[in-house]
Design a protein around this motif. Sequence first.
Motif, short mmCIF file in Angstrom:
data_model
loop_
_atom_site.label_atom_id
_atom_site.label_comp_id
_atom_site.label_asym_id
_atom_site.label_seq_id
_atom_site.Cartn_x
_atom_site.Cartn_y
_atom_site.Cartn_z
N LEU A 256 121.48 -20.23 73.41
CA LEU A 256 120.97 -18.87 73.65
C LEU A 256 121.10 -18.04 72.37
O LEU A 256 120.18 -17.29 72.02
CB LEU A 256 121.74 -18.21 74.79
N PRO B 266 127.88 -16.64 79.75
CA PRO B 266 127.78 -17.57 78.62
C PRO B 266 128.24 -18.99 78.94
O PRO B 266 127.82 -19.93 78.29
CB PRO B 266 128.66 -16.93 77.55
N PRO C 9 124.67 -20.95 81.16
CA PRO C 9 123.46 -20.28 80.70
C PRO C 9 122.30 -20.32 81.71
O PRO C 9 121.47 -19.43 81.71
CB PRO C 9 123.10 -21.01 79.41
N SER D 90 126.79 -21.40 75.26
CA SER D 90 125.82 -20.34 74.96
C SER D 90 125.25 -20.44 73.54
O SER D 90 124.43 -19.61 73.15
CB SER D 90 126.44 -18.96 75.18
#
Length: 180
Positions: free
Chosen positions: A53, A139, A142, A50
Motif C-alpha cells: 500500500l 495496515p 490490507p 502494508s
Amino acid sequence: MSFTLSLGSPAPDFYLPGTDRKRYGLSDFANSPYLVVFFTCNHCPYVINSDELTRSLAEKFKPRGVSFVGINSNSANTYVEDSYENMVKRMAENNFPWFYLHDESQDVARAYGALRTPHFYLFDEKRQLVYTGRAVDNPRQPEKVTENDLERALEELLAGKPITTPLTNPIGCNVKWDGQ
C-alpha cells in the motif's frame, strides 16, 4: 509539550545512511515540493503487510512532487532483523520506491516523536508538518482497509485544500528502543 511532533512544526533534520550506502539529510530532498517521512522497520507485521500500500502511494505521488523517506530507528540489539545489513538485504529483495535510512542512534525517532512502525509524517513545501499518524486504518490486513488517511491528506495538500483529518493515531508495533 507532546512527545510526537506537533502539526505546523518544521521537519527535524537528519543525516543518515541509506541502504544504497550514501548518507541523506533534508536538503537532499529540496527538489521535492512535498515530503513523507515514515518510521518503518524490517520485521513488524503491520509494516510488512502494508508495504505494498505504501509502495502504491509512493509510486502514485512521486510524479506529483512527493518524496518518501523510510527511516528504521529500531534497535538491532532488540531485534537483529532490524540491523542495517538486513535493511540493505530487504531493500534489494523488495526494491521499494523510497529511500530507506538507518537511525542507529535513535535520535531522529526521538526528534520526530515516532511512536510506532509504521508512523507517517507529511510535510508541505515549507517543510511544515501538515499530517501525522497512520497511512491506513488496517495496515495488518490490507484487504480490510476502508480508510487511506495518508492518501487523502496527500490529495488535499496537492489540491491546495486544508487537510480534513491532519492527525490520526499510528497503528503498528512500538518503536524498539535500545535497552527495552
